[in-house]
Design an enzyme around this catalytic site. Structure first.
Site, PDB file in Angstrom:
ATOM      1  NE  ARG A 244      35.157 -21.022  -4.239  1.00  0.00           N
ATOM      2  CZ  ARG A 244      34.366 -21.873  -4.915  1.00  0.00           C
ATOM      3  NH1 ARG A 244      33.478 -21.318  -5.735  1.00  0.00           N
ATOM      4  NH2 ARG A 244      34.339 -22.870  -3.429  1.00  0.00           N
ATOM      5  CD  GLU A 273      28.411 -16.525  -5.216  1.00  0.00           C
ATOM      6  OE1 GLU A 273      28.066 -17.741  -4.508  1.00  0.00           O
ATOM      7  OE2 GLU A 273      29.356 -16.344  -5.920  1.00  0.00           O
ATOM      8  CG  HIS A 291      28.169 -20.810  -7.102  1.00  0.00           C
ATOM      9  ND1 HIS A 291      28.830 -19.784  -6.160  1.00  0.00           N
ATOM     10  CD2 HIS A 291      28.924 -21.628  -7.611  1.00  0.00           C
ATOM     11  CE1 HIS A 291      29.954 -20.752  -5.837  1.00  0.00           C
ATOM     12  NE2 HIS A 291      29.819 -21.432  -7.187  1.00  0.00           N
TER      13      HIS A 291
HETATM   14  N1  LIG Z   1      31.407 -22.227 -10.512  1.00  0.00           N
HETATM   15  C1  LIG Z   1      31.054 -23.410  -9.880  1.00  0.00           C
HETATM   16  O1  LIG Z   1      30.081 -23.276  -9.144  1.00  0.00           O
HETATM   17  C2  LIG Z   1      31.955 -24.022  -9.724  1.00  0.00           C
HETATM   18  C3  LIG Z   1      32.235 -25.251  -9.945  1.00  0.00           C
HETATM   19  C4  LIG Z   1      33.441 -26.323  -9.008  1.00  0.00           C
HETATM   20  C5  LIG Z   1      34.526 -25.510  -9.441  1.00  0.00           C
HETATM   21  N2  LIG Z   1      34.636 -24.532  -9.197  1.00  0.00           N
HETATM   22  C6  LIG Z   1      35.790 -23.324  -8.831  1.00  0.00           C
HETATM   23  O2  LIG Z   1      36.803 -23.409 -10.143  1.00  0.00           O
HETATM   24  C7  LIG Z   1      37.439 -23.176  -9.491  1.00  0.00           C
HETATM   25  C8  LIG Z   1      39.003 -24.296 -10.455  1.00  0.00           C
HETATM   26  O3  LIG Z   1      38.044 -25.314 -10.581  1.00  0.00           O
HETATM   27  P1  LIG Z   1      39.460 -26.873 -10.654  1.00  0.00           P
HETATM   28  O4  LIG Z   1      38.980 -27.898 -10.000  1.00  0.00           O
HETATM   29  O5  LIG Z   1      40.039 -26.273 -12.199  1.00  0.00           O
HETATM   30  O6  LIG Z   1      40.554 -26.161 -10.001  1.00  0.00           O
HETATM   31  P2  LIG Z   1      41.976 -27.033  -9.457  1.00  0.00           P
HETATM   32  O7  LIG Z   1      42.876 -26.494  -8.688  1.00  0.00           O
HETATM   33  O8  LIG Z   1      42.261 -28.228 -10.271  1.00  0.00           O
HETATM   34  O9  LIG Z   1      43.200 -26.020 -10.812  1.00  0.00           O
HETATM   35  C9  LIG Z   1      43.527 -24.599 -10.175  1.00  0.00           C
HETATM   36  C10 LIG Z   1      44.401 -24.075 -11.097  1.00  0.00           C
HETATM   37  O10 LIG Z   1      45.029 -23.121 -10.937  1.00  0.00           O
HETATM   38  C11 LIG Z   1      46.486 -22.693 -11.170  1.00  0.00           C
HETATM   39  N3  LIG Z   1      46.220 -21.535 -10.473  1.00  0.00           N
HETATM   40  C12 LIG Z   1      46.307 -20.495  -8.956  1.00  0.00           C
HETATM   41  N4  LIG Z   1      46.503 -19.531  -8.168  1.00  0.00           N
HETATM   42  C13 LIG Z   1      47.048 -19.073 -10.366  1.00  0.00           C
HETATM   43  C14 LIG Z   1      46.630 -17.697 -10.399  1.00  0.00           C
HETATM   44  N5  LIG Z   1      47.078 -17.291  -9.362  1.00  0.00           N
HETATM   45  N6  LIG Z   1      47.331 -17.634 -11.958  1.00  0.00           N
HETATM   46  C15 LIG Z   1      47.437 -18.873 -12.481  1.00  0.00           C
HETATM   47  N7  LIG Z   1      47.157 -20.431 -11.887  1.00  0.00           N
HETATM   48  C16 LIG Z   1      46.827 -19.908 -10.509  1.00  0.00           C
HETATM   49  C17 LIG Z   1      46.732 -23.648  -9.633  1.00  0.00           C
HETATM   50  O11 LIG Z   1      47.976 -24.528  -9.774  1.00  0.00           O
HETATM   51  C18 LIG Z   1      45.723 -25.383 -10.786  1.00  0.00           C
HETATM   52  O12 LIG Z   1      46.629 -25.881 -11.972  1.00  0.00           O
HETATM   53  C19 LIG Z   1      37.794 -23.372  -8.177  1.00  0.00           C
HETATM   54  O13 LIG Z   1      37.874 -22.089  -7.695  1.00  0.00           O
HETATM   55  C20 LIG Z   1      36.677 -23.657  -8.076  1.00  0.00           C
HETATM   56  O14 LIG Z   1      36.379 -23.218  -6.093  1.00  0.00           O
HETATM   57  C21 LIG Z   1      33.185 -23.311  -9.072  1.00  0.00           C
END
Ligand SMILES: NC(=O)c1ccc[n+]([C@@H]2O[C@H](COP(=O)([O-])OP(=O)(O)OC[C@H]3O[C@@H](n4cnc5c(N)ncnc54)[C@H](O)[C@@H]3O)[C@@H](O)[C@H]2O)c1
Length: 321
Positions: A244, A273, A291
């Protein structure tokens, strides 16, 4: 019943919905016209990805909406709590794109360690007149194998990234605020698999040990990587953010790239963005993508069919009740 998929939906999703009697409209309606369009066309389901914003104004103006669906993970473009308070069912597809994002992370890492981002910018300009000069400029690549990858956030995408990195021969460490340990099962093409057990580390230890750092955290109130965190990292670290915008302080990152602390960055997401800062876009040490983490055909197929199944399930259930 009508569905507006304002940011698109895969053919497989459309087919599944049409087979169940839904009409799927994929016209891209401008943000300010969305509410109008929904009311004129009596739309029951509004599907979006990250582009269309579904705020209080749309929710208030469109009483016909029964479901708001997000193809993907992050729901920051939808006023989820408010929609729920109005009885609207919210769906998303959190697991569908994890492998696609993980592959993009690794692509940014390979790009960074071999300067592909810069080479691809300069070869068209100088490849015929300064071939030897460019060859020299990109001669000091490094290998990923044997290096330490620090993963911040060991959720779905962090885990998918760990699997590939371990397969490449990297050492993987991670830090997660909620997941103290994680078994990473890596399946192979012939049905065999191995499982590697990892334990969460203090984030400052991760900063100190990792050769490369990748972020996989949800939207944060504060930067996860700012000036102070960059200082704790190894000299010549590579950083990837496909999570993000706002997880990294872009001003501090550019400074660290300029003074050589950070060797390269790979960014798929940006603080501002869809208008990333020019200092980010023009920086020769940043590998840039707009993205597209979830934008593989395979992920879009999974997202479309998963949304379709959830919508069909929801209306079947409400018919029964
Ligand atoms: N680039 C893209 O197109 C794209 C696509 C899909 C998802 N994403 C993004 O990827 C990110 C992760 O997605 P996911 O499905 O793996 O999420 P998820 O919820 O499965 O995992 C996120 C993890 O981060 C941990 N976390 C939260 N805050 C933290 C911190 N400050 N320090 C350490 N750990 C922390 C949580 O405990 C959790 O285990 C999200 O922000 C999502 O929006 C981006």
């Amino acid at each position: 019943m009508k569905i507006l998929a304002n940011d698109g939906i895969s053919q497989s999703g459309i087919k599944a919905l049409e087979n169940s009697g839904f009409e799927v409209i994929t016209t891209k309606v401008a943000q300010e016209q969305v509410a109008n369009f929904i009311n004129k066309n009596d739309i029951s389901v509004l599907l979006v990805r990250s582009a269309t914003k579904v705020r209080k104004d749309i929710i208030d103006a469109c009483p016909s909406i029964k479901i708001i669906g997000r193809g993907g993970v992050g729901m920051d473009n939808i006023d989820v709590d408010y929609a729920k308070s109005k009885g609207i069912h919210i769906i998303n597809t959190p697991a569908s794109s994890s492998e696609s994002v993980a592959e993009l992370v690794i692509a940014h890492l390979f790009t960074g360690v071999r300067f592909l981002h810069d080479s691809n910018r300069n070869m068209p300009l100088e490849g015929d007149t300064n071939f030897e000069g460019l060859k020299k400029a990109y001669a000091n690549g490094i290998e990923l194998r044997g290096k330490t990858l620090g993963i911040i956030g060991m959720g779905r995408i962090g885990k998918a990234t760990a699997k590939i990195a371990i397969g490449l021969g990297m050492k993987v460490i991670y830090s997660d605020t909620h997941i103290p340990k994680k078994d990473i099962k890596i399946p192979f093409f012939d049905g065999q698999s191995i499982t590697i057990s990892l334990v969460s580390e203090n984030i400052n230890d991760l900063f100190a040990k990792a050769d490369f750092i990748t972020l996989h955290v949800p939207v944060q109130d504060d930067y996860v990587i700012g000036e102070k965190e960059l200082e704790m990292m190894k000299d010549g670290v590579g950083i990837v953010n496909c999570a993000r915008g706002g997880a990294i302080d872009e001003v501090a990152l550019v400074k660290a790239l300029d003074n050589g602390k950070v060797l390269f960055a790979g960014l798929d997401v940006y603080e501002n963005e869809p208008n990333p800062e020019i200092t980010i876009l023009m920086n020769p040490k940043i590998s840039l993508t707009p993205h597209i983490g979830a934008a593989t055909e395979e992920a879009q197929d999974r997202i479309g069919t998963e949304l379709a199944h959830q919508i069909i399930g929801f209306f079947n259930k409400s018919l029964v009740n």
